[in-house]
Design a protein around this motif. Structure first.
Motif, mmCIF file in Angstrom:
data_model
loop_
_atom_site.group_PDB
_atom_site.id
_atom_site.type_symbol
_atom_site.label_atom_id
_atom_site.label_comp_id
_atom_site.label_asym_id
_atom_site.label_seq_id
_atom_site.Cartn_x
_atom_site.Cartn_y
_atom_site.Cartn_z
ATOM 1 N N PRO A 40 0.562 -0.936 -0.199
ATOM 2 C CA PRO A 40 -0.111 0.116 0.645
ATOM 3 C C PRO A 40 1.094 1.441 0.335
ATOM 4 O O PRO A 40 0.459 2.517 -0.069
ATOM 5 C CB PRO A 40 -0.583 -0.467 1.178
ATOM 6 C CG PRO A 40 -0.008 -1.415 2.225
ATOM 7 C CD PRO A 40 0.580 -1.809 1.575
ATOM 8 N N ARG A 43 1.744 1.007 -3.617
ATOM 9 C CA ARG A 43 0.483 1.512 -4.505
ATOM 10 C C ARG A 43 1.026 -0.241 -5.372
ATOM 11 O O ARG A 43 0.530 0.282 -6.446
ATOM 12 C CB ARG A 43 -0.146 2.459 -5.312
ATOM 13 C CG ARG A 43 -0.582 2.784 -3.927
ATOM 14 C CD ARG A 43 -1.282 4.598 -4.493
ATOM 15 N NE ARG A 43 -1.638 5.701 -3.393
ATOM 16 C CZ ARG A 43 -2.642 6.009 -3.259
ATOM 17 N NH1 ARG A 43 -2.470 6.965 -4.643
ATOM 18 N NH2 ARG A 43 -2.764 6.516 -2.163
ATOM 19 N N HIS A 68 -6.596 1.407 -5.078
ATOM 20 C CA HIS A 68 -6.098 1.322 -3.327
ATOM 21 C C HIS A 68 -7.405 2.040 -2.470
ATOM 22 O O HIS A 68 -6.832 0.862 -1.569
ATOM 23 C CB HIS A 68 -5.121 2.961 -3.898
ATOM 24 C CG HIS A 68 -4.638 2.685 -2.225
ATOM 25 N ND1 HIS A 68 -3.390 2.144 -1.800
ATOM 26 C CD2 HIS A 68 -4.885 3.833 -1.294
ATOM 27 C CE1 HIS A 68 -3.215 2.488 -0.725
ATOM 28 N NE2 HIS A 68 -3.360 4.006 -0.128
#
Length: 77
Positions: A40, A43, A68
């Motif tokens: 994350p 991404r 995302h």
């Protein structure tokens, strides 16, 4: 072969770019089941093919802002 969230392998796998932890993504809906590891912070989504994580920097797929947000929401629940 599928990975599970409690798989000990997940504790040692890391993103090849920033060396940080990855989240397991499992999609069981149609058209086909899919697994991936997600970073994350950058991404990036890395596919898992036949139970083998594809963790080469070139294997990472950039996700959109909307993707995302959905992935973070899904992994938080």
């Amino acid at each position: 072969m599928t990975m599970h969230p409690d798989d000990p392998l997940l504790k040692i796998l890391a993103c090849p770019l920033d060396k940080g932890p990855l989240l397991l993504l499992v999609q069981r809906e149609a058209p086909r089941a899919a697994e991936a590891l997600y970073n994350p912070r950058l991404r990036l989504r890395y596919p898992i093919v036949d139970g083998i994580p594809q963790l080469l920097p070139s294997s990472g797929e950039q996700v959109t802002e909307d993707e995302h947000e959905e992935l973070v929401r899904r992994t938080a629940s």
